[in-house]
Design an enzyme around this catalytic site. Structure first.
Site, mmCIF file in Angstrom:
data_model
loop_
_atom_site.group_PDB
_atom_site.id
_atom_site.type_symbol
_atom_site.label_atom_id
_atom_site.label_comp_id
_atom_site.label_asym_id
_atom_site.label_seq_id
_atom_site.Cartn_x
_atom_site.Cartn_y
_atom_site.Cartn_z
ATOM 1 N N ALA A 65 5.657 95.903 -26.643
ATOM 2 C CA ALA A 65 6.733 95.733 -27.619
ATOM 3 C C ALA A 65 6.204 96.262 -28.942
ATOM 4 O O ALA A 65 4.988 96.364 -29.147
ATOM 5 C CB ALA A 65 7.104 94.263 -27.726
ATOM 6 N N GLY A 110 4.550 94.404 -23.173
ATOM 7 C CA GLY A 110 5.920 94.623 -22.707
ATOM 8 C C GLY A 110 6.036 95.794 -21.737
ATOM 9 O O GLY A 110 6.975 95.841 -20.934
ATOM 10 N N GLU A 113 5.085 94.383 -18.461
ATOM 11 C CA GLU A 113 6.206 93.501 -18.069
ATOM 12 C C GLU A 113 7.408 94.309 -17.576
ATOM 13 O O GLU A 113 8.093 93.905 -16.636
ATOM 14 C CB GLU A 113 6.589 92.607 -19.258
ATOM 15 C CG GLU A 113 5.507 91.588 -19.580
ATOM 16 C CD GLU A 113 5.747 90.861 -20.895
ATOM 17 O OE1 GLU A 113 5.785 91.523 -21.953
ATOM 18 O OE2 GLU A 113 5.912 89.634 -20.876
ATOM 19 N N GLU A 133 -1.479 90.270 -25.241
ATOM 20 C CA GLU A 133 -0.773 89.510 -26.283
ATOM 21 C C GLU A 133 -1.631 88.459 -26.974
ATOM 22 O O GLU A 133 -1.527 88.252 -28.188
ATOM 23 C CB GLU A 133 0.486 88.825 -25.698
ATOM 24 C CG GLU A 133 1.635 89.779 -25.426
ATOM 25 C CD GLU A 133 1.601 90.387 -24.033
ATOM 26 O OE1 GLU A 133 0.552 90.310 -23.364
ATOM 27 O OE2 GLU A 133 2.635 90.935 -23.613
HETATM 28 N N1 CO8 Z 1 3.713 98.814 -31.222
HETATM 29 C C1 CO8 Z 1 3.849 99.631 -32.295
HETATM 30 N N2 CO8 Z 1 3.167 100.780 -32.446
HETATM 31 C C2 CO8 Z 1 2.302 101.108 -31.483
HETATM 32 C C3 CO8 Z 1 2.095 100.306 -30.353
HETATM 33 C C4 CO8 Z 1 2.854 99.105 -30.235
HETATM 34 N N3 CO8 Z 1 2.791 98.290 -29.178
HETATM 35 N N4 CO8 Z 1 1.159 100.880 -29.565
HETATM 36 C C5 CO8 Z 1 0.802 102.013 -30.187
HETATM 37 N N5 CO8 Z 1 1.476 102.154 -31.343
HETATM 38 C C6 CO8 Z 1 1.366 103.239 -32.328
HETATM 39 C C7 CO8 Z 1 0.102 103.120 -33.156
HETATM 40 O O1 CO8 Z 1 0.259 102.198 -34.211
HETATM 41 C C8 CO8 Z 1 -0.066 104.538 -33.620
HETATM 42 O O2 CO8 Z 1 0.822 104.756 -34.690
HETATM 43 P P1 CO8 Z 1 0.279 105.477 -36.063
HETATM 44 O O3 CO8 Z 1 -0.063 106.868 -35.616
HETATM 45 O O4 CO8 Z 1 1.464 105.416 -36.964
HETATM 46 O O5 CO8 Z 1 -0.910 104.720 -36.506
HETATM 47 C C9 CO8 Z 1 0.439 105.377 -32.447
HETATM 48 O O6 CO8 Z 1 1.243 104.485 -31.657
HETATM 49 C C10 CO8 Z 1 -0.673 105.899 -31.559
HETATM 50 O O7 CO8 Z 1 -1.489 104.806 -31.203
HETATM 51 P P2 CO8 Z 1 -3.080 104.796 -31.388
HETATM 52 O O8 CO8 Z 1 -3.494 105.690 -32.519
HETATM 53 O O9 CO8 Z 1 -3.537 103.367 -31.447
HETATM 54 O O10 CO8 Z 1 -3.518 105.492 -30.008
HETATM 55 P P3 CO8 Z 1 -4.873 105.267 -29.212
HETATM 56 O O11 CO8 Z 1 -4.885 106.287 -28.136
HETATM 57 O O12 CO8 Z 1 -6.027 105.196 -30.138
HETATM 58 O O13 CO8 Z 1 -4.724 103.792 -28.556
HETATM 59 C C11 CO8 Z 1 -3.573 102.038 -27.360
HETATM 60 C C12 CO8 Z 1 -3.744 103.575 -27.595
HETATM 61 C C13 CO8 Z 1 -4.840 101.481 -26.726
HETATM 62 C C14 CO8 Z 1 -2.375 101.855 -26.442
HETATM 63 C C15 CO8 Z 1 -3.320 101.343 -28.736
HETATM 64 O O14 CO8 Z 1 -2.281 102.036 -29.422
HETATM 65 C C16 CO8 Z 1 -2.922 99.913 -28.599
HETATM 66 O O15 CO8 Z 1 -3.771 99.060 -28.386
HETATM 67 N N6 CO8 Z 1 -1.605 99.622 -28.752
HETATM 68 C C17 CO8 Z 1 -1.115 98.271 -28.713
HETATM 69 C C18 CO8 Z 1 -1.055 97.752 -27.303
HETATM 70 C C19 CO8 Z 1 -0.596 96.309 -27.287
HETATM 71 O O16 CO8 Z 1 -1.234 95.427 -27.813
HETATM 72 N N7 CO8 Z 1 0.563 96.082 -26.654
HETATM 73 C C20 CO8 Z 1 1.137 94.774 -26.549
HETATM 74 C C21 CO8 Z 1 2.072 94.514 -27.674
HETATM 75 S S1 CO8 Z 1 2.675 92.868 -27.685
HETATM 76 C C22 CO8 Z 1 3.856 92.867 -26.480
HETATM 77 O O17 CO8 Z 1 4.132 93.833 -25.823
HETATM 78 C C23 CO8 Z 1 4.545 91.565 -26.276
HETATM 79 C C24 CO8 Z 1 5.755 91.677 -25.362
HETATM 80 C C25 CO8 Z 1 6.639 90.484 -25.515
HETATM 81 C C26 CO8 Z 1 7.186 90.374 -26.877
HETATM 82 C C27 CO8 Z 1 7.981 89.146 -27.097
HETATM 83 C C28 CO8 Z 1 8.474 89.130 -28.519
HETATM 84 C C29 CO8 Z 1 8.660 87.820 -29.106
#
Ligand code: CO8
Length: 259
Positions: A65, A110, A113, A133
């Protein structure tokens, strides 16, 4: 249907939807969730016999998400956002036709999921799964605590969710989270091959089979067995059953009409 964040493709009876938000590795914001819900609500399940869900590009299926959208939510807004995702994913899970997740790259939070809400998961060798998460101060909110334990067992689900660690494709295969792993360049061909194979079968029978497996899961055994018997009987009210069995007897092949 025209969407900002969804790319659609039709190949005969197979529809493919790719989530496309390259700037955030296809992370799900509320606009994308709204588009997905609209897409599922309007999908013609008589025209299409199988749906493939994937992420646009090779790096990511869905990276979760959208953390930037969630960062400032309060408890009530968090619940509303979680409930919206959960509702959309439940609609995917209960679509009458089978849904295959073709996981290309990151399927985190997400994204994992979403894959688990699909009927079948296959992935590329560069896929990464996980529920990170708790490292963000939240829990899986799009039904991950429900589906992960059902798919891989409670012990493994708890370890994955409590640790928040990321898992490679070979481990996802070993624990049964995915059915098969392919080279990235092969993934979509393999997904379409599976979908087309499903689409050649009697569509009403395939629907009934999905309905049985989904609905019987929570029933006591006797009730589940009776439910299957009822649905089995319903198959004999279809032309597909008559034509399919006649084709077998005549040593021919049946082109099922879904009637
Ligand atoms: N949300 C928003 N932006 C994201 C997300 C995300 N989940 N994942 C990646 N991005 C963005 C980064 O911020 C980055 O943007 P910017 O260039 O503006 O800085 C761009 O995508 C590229 O990402 P990275 O530079 O980080 O790319 P890497 O190759 O270095 O890393 C990863 C890739 C490992 C996937 C890394 O981006 C990461 O860890 N992302 C987050 C993954 C994560 O934690 N996902 C879980 C999120 S929480 C969730 O899903 C909960 C679901 C239920 C929600 C219920 C709501 C109440």
């Amino acid at each position: 249907m025209n969407y900002q964040y969804l790319k659609l493709a039709e190949n005969g009876a197979v529809c493919t939807v790719a989530i496309s938000a390259p700037q955030s590795l296809n992370a799900l914001n509320s606009t994308i969730l709204g588009e997905l819900e609209d897409f599922v609500d309007h999908l013609d399940c008589n025209k299409f016999r199988c749906l493939i869900v994937t992420g646009d590009g090779e790096k990511s299926f869905v990276a979760g998400a959208d953390i930037k959208e969630m960062a400032d939510l309060d408890a009530a807004q968090g619940q509303t956002f979680g409930a919206k995702g959960a509702r959309v994913f439940r609609k995917i899970e209960t679509l009458p036709i089978p849904v295959i997740a073709a996981v290309n790259g990151f399927a985190l939070g997400g994204g994992c999921e979403l894959a688990m809400a699909c009927d079948i998961r296959i992935c590329s060798s560069n896929a990464r799964f996980g529920q990170p998460e708790v490292g963000l101060g939240i829990i899986p909110g799009f039904s991950g605590t429900v589906r992960m334990a059902r798919l891989v067992g409670m012990g493994i689900a708890k370890e994955l969710i409590f640790s928040g660690r990321t898992m490679k494709a070979d481990e996802a295969l070993r624990i049964g989270l995915v059915n098969a792993v392919y080279e990235p360049a092969e993934l979509m061909d393999k997904a379409r091959e599976m979908a087309e194979r499903i689409a050649t079968n009697a569509p009403i029978a395939v629907r009934y089979a999905k309905q049985c497996i989904n609905n019987e899961y929570d029933m006591p055994a006797d009730e589940a067995i009776a439910y299957e018997s009822k649905m089995f009987g319903q198959c004999f009210a279809t032309e597909d059953q008559k034509n399919g069995m006649q084709a077998f007897i005549n040593k021919g092949k049946c082109e099922f009409q879904g009637k």
